[in-house]
Structure formats: C-alpha cells, structure tokens
Enzyme design. Structure first.
Site, PDB file in Angstrom:
ATOM      1  N   LYS A   1       0.820  -1.214   0.000  1.00  0.00           N
ATOM      2  CA  LYS A   1       0.000   0.000   0.000  1.00  0.00           C
ATOM      3  C   LYS A   1       0.858   1.271   0.000  1.00  0.00           C
ATOM      4  O   LYS A   1       0.513   2.273  -0.621  1.00  0.00           O
ATOM      5  CB  LYS A   1      -0.930   0.028   1.225  1.00  0.00           C
ATOM      6  CG  LYS A   1      -1.794  -1.212   1.378  1.00  0.00           C
ATOM      7  CD  LYS A   1      -2.898  -1.282   0.349  1.00  0.00           C
ATOM      8  CE  LYS A   1      -3.158  -2.670  -0.099  1.00  0.00           C
ATOM      9  NZ  LYS A   1      -4.284  -3.382  -0.038  1.00  0.00           N
TER      10      LYS A   1
ATOM     11  N   HIS B   1     -16.702  -4.085   6.157  1.00  0.00           N
ATOM     12  CA  HIS B   1     -15.810  -3.593   5.098  1.00  0.00           C
ATOM     13  C   HIS B   1     -15.921  -4.411   3.829  1.00  0.00           C
ATOM     14  O   HIS B   1     -15.009  -4.428   3.004  1.00  0.00           O
ATOM     15  CB  HIS B   1     -14.355  -3.553   5.562  1.00  0.00           C
ATOM     16  CG  HIS B   1     -14.160  -2.696   6.776  1.00  0.00           C
ATOM     17  ND1 HIS B   1     -14.238  -1.327   6.728  1.00  0.00           N
ATOM     18  CD2 HIS B   1     -13.935  -3.027   8.064  1.00  0.00           C
ATOM     19  CE1 HIS B   1     -14.063  -0.856   7.945  1.00  0.00           C
ATOM     20  NE2 HIS B   1     -13.876  -1.864   8.769  1.00  0.00           N
TER      21      HIS B   1
ATOM     22  N   GLU C   1      -2.418   8.040   7.565  1.00  0.00           N
ATOM     23  CA  GLU C   1      -3.358   8.677   6.639  1.00  0.00           C
ATOM     24  C   GLU C   1      -4.424   9.370   7.458  1.00  0.00           C
ATOM     25  O   GLU C   1      -4.835   8.852   8.498  1.00  0.00           O
ATOM     26  CB  GLU C   1      -4.054   7.611   5.775  1.00  0.00           C
ATOM     27  CG  GLU C   1      -3.508   7.476   4.384  1.00  0.00           C
ATOM     28  CD  GLU C   1      -4.248   6.415   3.585  1.00  0.00           C
ATOM     29  OE1 GLU C   1      -3.647   5.919   2.647  1.00  0.00           O
ATOM     30  OE2 GLU C   1      -5.406   6.082   3.908  1.00  0.00           O
TER      31      GLU C   1
ATOM     32  N   ARG D   1      -7.444  -7.481 -10.324  1.00  0.00           N
ATOM     33  CA  ARG D   1      -8.206  -8.685 -10.674  1.00  0.00           C
ATOM     34  C   ARG D   1      -9.562  -8.267 -11.219  1.00  0.00           C
ATOM     35  O   ARG D   1      -9.895  -7.088 -11.196  1.00  0.00           O
ATOM     36  CB  ARG D   1      -8.429  -9.527  -9.415  1.00  0.00           C
ATOM     37  CG  ARG D   1      -9.090  -8.700  -8.324  1.00  0.00           C
ATOM     38  CD  ARG D   1      -9.774  -9.466  -7.253  1.00  0.00           C
ATOM     39  NE  ARG D   1     -10.708  -8.594  -6.587  1.00  0.00           N
ATOM     40  CZ  ARG D   1     -10.449  -7.865  -5.505  1.00  0.00           C
ATOM     41  NH1 ARG D   1      -9.261  -7.916  -4.952  1.00  0.00           N
ATOM     42  NH2 ARG D   1     -11.357  -7.090  -4.981  1.00  0.00           N
TER      43      ARG D   1
END
Lengths: 504, 169
Positions: free
Chosen positions: A117, A235, A200, A292
């Site tokens: 990430k 999530h 973040e 994907r």
C-alpha cells in the site's frame, strides 16, 4: 498468442461466469475442484475438471504447485484466477510466467508493487494522482507527533503490507499515536512479515467510488466508467451500482483521467479497478488498485455492453484494445446485490448448509450470476457468496424496482440469506435519495429485524402444506430432530408449551 | 378444525373450515381469509388468499416448517402437537453454557488442554466458518474435564467441543 484452452483457478459463481465467456469464445475450459466441491456447480460447468485435493484452501485452491500441475496436465495455455484465492498473488503470477503459462491479469511485478500500500501510494504521489493526506515515512517520535498535528485527527495508522481490513487502526488523540504505531507495526511484522507503517487522515464520511480500467500490452489504457460500492458490512460490499448518483460529468471525467493516470503510473495491463474515496465536498483520493476482476464487474458490463472477461482474455492473448475512450458510453443504470449465505439479523454471521429449495428470479433486465443449485451443499471452508443479482434499467428508479421484484422472487431454503435485508435497504429513503456513504448500514440499519408482514399467509401455507403433503413426508421432517444455531444461541429450552398459554 | 401455530415468537390460533375441494375458510384472530390452493411440487404451493396471489415455498425442518413468502422466511411450528417433539426433545436440551459452535465450522486452534483451570471468559477455542473466525470463551470458571476435538476437525452446532467442570464459588 493463440489461447484455445483456459484453466479457471477458482470456484463458485466467478468460475461459472468465466467458463461461460470462454465457451462463447470457443475456448475449451478446465475447472479445478477440492474434495468439498466434488459436486459443485463450477466443477460440472467446464469441459474438463481436475481434482486438486482436500477442502482446506491451502491444500487446493491456494496450492500453487497443484494448480500449475493441473494446467500442465490439461494442456491449457492460460490461467484465469477469478477473484480471491491466488488472483492477487504475485508469486503465482510469476510461477505461471516462468512456466510459460499465460496469467490472465497484470504482470507479476505490478501485482507486487500494488500489493504494498505504501509503495502504491508513493507511486501515485510521484504521478500526481491525489492521495489521502498522510505521512509516508515515520522517522522519530517528535516529527511524528508534529506531522500528525498537521494532518489532523482522527488518523489511521496503516501497515504497508496490510489489506482486507487487517493492519489498520484509528487514532483519535495525539497521546495514543505512538503506541498505536508500535502495535500496528508489531502485528504487521507478525502477520505479513513486514512491520512498515504509515499514516493517513481518517475521512469519516465518504463514498467508495471505483473506476474499471482496461489496459493492453501496447500502451492503450481506457476506463469503463465508475461503480459506487458504499453499502458495506464488515468492510465488504453488498450493494453496488453504476453510475454513482453523486458524480457530475465533469467529476466523472476528472476521476476517470486520474484512474488512467494511476494505471499508467503502475505499468498496468489487463482489467483492473482503481478505487477512490469521495468526500461529500466532491474531493476524491486514491485508495488502491485491485489487480483482478471485481465481484461487482457485471454492473459495468450491463451499462457498457462490454464483456470484461472476454476483454481480459483478448488482452492476455496480446491483442490490441479495439475500443477507444470515446467508444465507451454508459446506458441506463445497473445495481448488483450480493447474496451470501449469512444471517442479517445476527451480525451477518455466515451460515453454511445444504440448499434444499431454490428459486432464482429472471425477467427483463435481470441477470443472475449463480454458483449454486437446488440440492447443493455450501461448504464451510470458503467465502459464503452464493449468487449475485444484477438489475439493469433505463433509470436508477427502474433499476431499483427491477431489483426489488427480482429479490422478492428469490427463494432459498436451507441457508439464511440477506434478501429481506437487501429489500429494506433498497426501499429506504437514504438509499433512494442516493445518500450512500460507507457508514450506511451502521447509521441506518443497526439492529435490523426481518419484517413479519405475511405471518398470516405463512400460517395458511403451513395448514395447506399439512393438508396436501403425504403423511410419511411430514413425519420424516418431525423425526430428524437436530440442533440448530437457534438452540445454542438463545437462552431457552425445547419443552412443551404450557397448555394455558396457547389461547394467548 | 383448529390449528395452534407458533411463528417466530408469536403464537396464533387458526380456525379452518373446509369448503369444496382445494378451498378453505381460515380465521386468524379477527381476520377471515378465503383461500384456494394448488400444490405444484413437493416444496411449492400456489395460494389465492382473499384475491391476493401468493407463492409459498415450504420445507419440513427439525422444528416444524420453513416457509418462504415474497423472499421472507418464516419458521412455523405446530404448537398443538408439541408433545410429539418433547419426547425426543429431552436429549436435545442445549444451554448457552455449552461450548458449541453457533454454526457449522472448522476448528482452527484449541487453546486449552484437559486438566487446565480456566477463568470465566477465558478464550478456549478458535473456529472458522467461511473465512470468518470466532473465538469461544469459557461461560464460567472451572476445570477443563474434556477436549473433544482437535485442530482441522469439522464441528456442528450442538456438539460439545470442550467440557468444563464448574468450580464451586
């Protein structure tokens, strides 16, 4: 190169869906299956099926050696990884590459880079794709607290190697920051073998908006418009739609260009999804790239008329994209509902079991991507997705009403499904108004209970069933008494009712 | 004829008068229903109830019948014949104090062994169903008297995974 045989390294509805396009293209198909999936739909939808091993994913669908062996044995030239399992595993992609097998997806190093990430974030910053305000490198405690103050609380501490909701923590107050960084780093080092963390800003009210992209091996990249996927539980998305009700044509264009920029920055090829968070003020930030086919790809197929799996195969074969950006045009509105084997009244706990009765809907604008059949068993070892329903209509209202009609005509007995919950969400005023943010379920549907609108009708159906069912049938049902979750979860015992209570 | 039914937690009485073949009058509380019906298959019944067309899917279950109407499922029990269930019910008594999975699952990790002393709330066993993990904890303090499963075993609701002898307070 010519691809005339593909092995589908997956199971369930996505394997069935990929097999379908292969057949339409005249490509032979090879399914793989574990012991638990001997009688699964996907294993019988392909031209050939190869047994992998025991039910545990590590011994079957996640076992790279066994999959490669199955490819060799079957003579397939290419592997379609579907979603989940090995689809975003760079080692698998690299192994295919080394063995001369076409992996239908991006290059191994691209999967590796985007799987990290922090690396993806840095790559986007270098290429001027907007990212969430944050801090990439944590050097010492003083600079950390200073930088965090500039970003503003609440703050997310994230592990570079994290994903799927793991290796992430929300920090509300400055004094909690150092310990949160330490513990996320410790957990990430243990779980992912990489303890790198970064910060973040935590955006509290956002929409999840993603762009479908297609990129060939000749430098052509286009986007196929957006999908909004804000309705999530744990999530995980459960309702997706396109177009996103919040995007103006200008904003769509800006986000689409940012998505193409992100794909270009990553050296992306094949089909992929660039995820963004969108604030109520219409500011958008890059989140990640999924390397994907997405679960929710059918809504894009519905409004663009493009078969994404076919495009994946054509790109993997080295073909040039025959579509230009100006060829892409969305028509109408499409919504997808994911039907999982789960209990919406009980924190969406998964409910594996045998499907004893199944009726799937059909009709104009309705598509059902299903991995089940009446009589099949839903195994305990895998993701509980059963079916995806997709409704397409000229307007959002028409699509919603088509979906409601389809859901109402969906009947499954043997496992719990969230169908009544999905219907209530689609009928709710925040959904109808397009007020869809990622906190939607917690904000509007916490503690939801199944409505009991037709109790009297159910009683009548019971009586008619009693009167028309042959006697040995109903006896059989009574004798097979077994424990169900309802016995073990509630604080009650099975005993005769007090006769006096009956009249009440 | 009267039926005493239990739907979810509500008890109700239905008075049924048979009319001609495949026609009924049913009274539930203050509501009167004129019903005509056709059984299509083993699990599908077509109903016309006061003019409303209803398709019901029906399956016999352990406790009665599962009925699905307009995508909503109802568990309906025959409360009038509860005696039928009670005889076999005695062996079925399951209390929340048992260490049993809430759903079919696979054992991931057993955290205690026979002879261990456990606290109330202590983690005993981790199970996984469809990629979701659940930890079962001790319902009371005591001595682990039996561990009936090991890692990778498939387990079902009602199965006693671990037994604990409660310590005297």
């Amino acid at each position: 190169m010519m691809i005339d045989k593909i092995l589908i390294a997956n199971r369930g509805e996505i394997a069935v869906r990929v097999i379908r396009t292969c057949k339409q293209m005249g490509i032979k198909t090879v399914a793989v299956y574990s012991e638990a999936d001997t009688w699964a739909l996907h294993a019988h939808a392909a031209d050939e099926a190869v047994y992998l091993g025991p039910a545990q994913p590590g011994e079957s669908y996640l076992h790279i050696g066994k999959i490669i062996e199955a490819v060799k044995k079957s003579g397939a030239q290419a592997v379609h990884p579907g979603y989940g399992f090995l689809s975003e595993n760079d080692v698998f992609a690299q192994t295919c590459h080394d063995q001369g097998i076409v992996f239908i997806g991006p290059q191994p190093h691209v999967i590796r880079n985007l799987g990290n990430k922090l690396k993806a974030r840095s790559m986007m910053i270098e290429n001027e794709v907007p990212v969430i305000p944050g801090l990439n490198t944590i050097e010492d405690l003083d600079s950390l607290t200073h930088e965090a103050q500039i970003i503003g609380y609440p703050i997310l501490v994230k592990a570079a190697a994290g994903g799927g909701g793991k290796g992430i923590r929300v920090v509300e107050k400055p004094e909690d920051l150092p310990s949160a960084c330490e513990s996320v780093a410790r957990e990430a080092a243990f779980a992912f073998g990489d303890g790198t963390v970064y910060l973040e800003k935590f955006l509290t009210k956002t929409r999840h908006v993603e762009f479908q992209i297609l990129a060939d091996h000749h430098g052509n990249i286009i986007h196929l418009l957006e999908r909004e996927c804000s309705i999530q539980r744990r999530h995980q998305k459960i309702i997706e739609e396109t177009p996103c009700p919040a995007l103006s044509p200008q904003l769509r264009d800006a986000m689409g260009q940012a998505a193409i920029g992100a794909a270009r920055a990553a050296g992306y090829t094949n089909a992929g999804t660039v995820e963004f968070l969108l604030t109520p003020e219409n500011t958008f930030f890059f989140l990640e790239i999924n390397t994907r086919i997405q679960v929710e790809h059918p809504v894009t197929e519905a409004i663009t008329g493009i078969d994404l799996v076919r495009k994946q195969i054509e790109i993997a074969a080295g073909n040039r994209l025959c579509l230009r950006q100006e060829d892409i045009c969305g028509r109408g509105h499409a919504i997808e509902c994911r039907i999982y084997a789960e209990d919406p009244e009980n924190n969406f706990l998964p409910c594996p079991g045998k499907i004893t009765c199944l009726q799937e809907p059909s009709g104009p604008g309705i598509r059902s991507d299903s991995g089940i059949y009446q009589g099949c068993t839903v195994p305990v070892e895998y993701d509980p997705i059963l079916t995806k329903l997709i409704a397409h209509g000229q307007t959002r209202t028409i699509a919603i009403n088509r979906m409601l009609d389809a859901l109402e005509n969906f009947a499954v007995i043997g496992v719990q499904t969230p169908v009544p919950f999905l219907m209530d969400v689609l009928k709710s005023s925040p959904f109808l108004e397009g007020q869809t943010y990622t906190d939607f379920i917690e904000s509007h549907f916490a503690g939801w209970k199944t409505p009991d609108t037709h109790e009297d009708f159910a009683a009548i159906a019971f009586i008619v069933d009693e009167m028309t069912r042959s006697s040995n049938l109903s006896d059989a049902g009574k004798k097979t008494v077994r424990a169900s979750p309802w016995h073990t979860l509630g604080n009650w015992r099975l005993r005769p009712d007090c006769p006096d209570d009956r009249q009440g | 004829m009267d039926y005493f039914l239990k739907i979810r937690d509500n008890a109700l009485k239905a008075h049924v008068e048979t009319q001609t073949q495949e026609q009924l009058h049913v009274t539930i509380g203050d509501a009167r229903y004129h019903v005509s019906y056709a059984r299509l298959t083993n699990d599908k019944i077509l109903l016309n109830i006061n003019g409303a067309v209803v398709t019901a899917y029906v399956q016999a279950t352990a406790e009665g019948k599962k009925i699905v109407i307009k995508a909503i499922g109802y568990n309906v029990k025959d409360a009038g014949s509860t005696e039928l269930y009670s005889s076999s019910g005695s062996e079925l008594e399951i209390t929340p104090k048992q260490i049993t999975p809430p759903m079919p699952a696979v054992v991931i990790q057993v955290k205690v062994k026979k002879g261990d002393i456990v606290e109330n709330g202590q983690e005993l066993i981790v199970i996984s169903a469809m990629k979701m993990q659940t930890t079962l904890t001790a319902p009371y303090a005591g001595l682990v008297s039996a561990v009936n499963v090991s890692e990778a075993d498939k387990v079902m609701p009602g199965q006693k995974l671990i037994e604990i002898r409660e310590s005297k307070p």
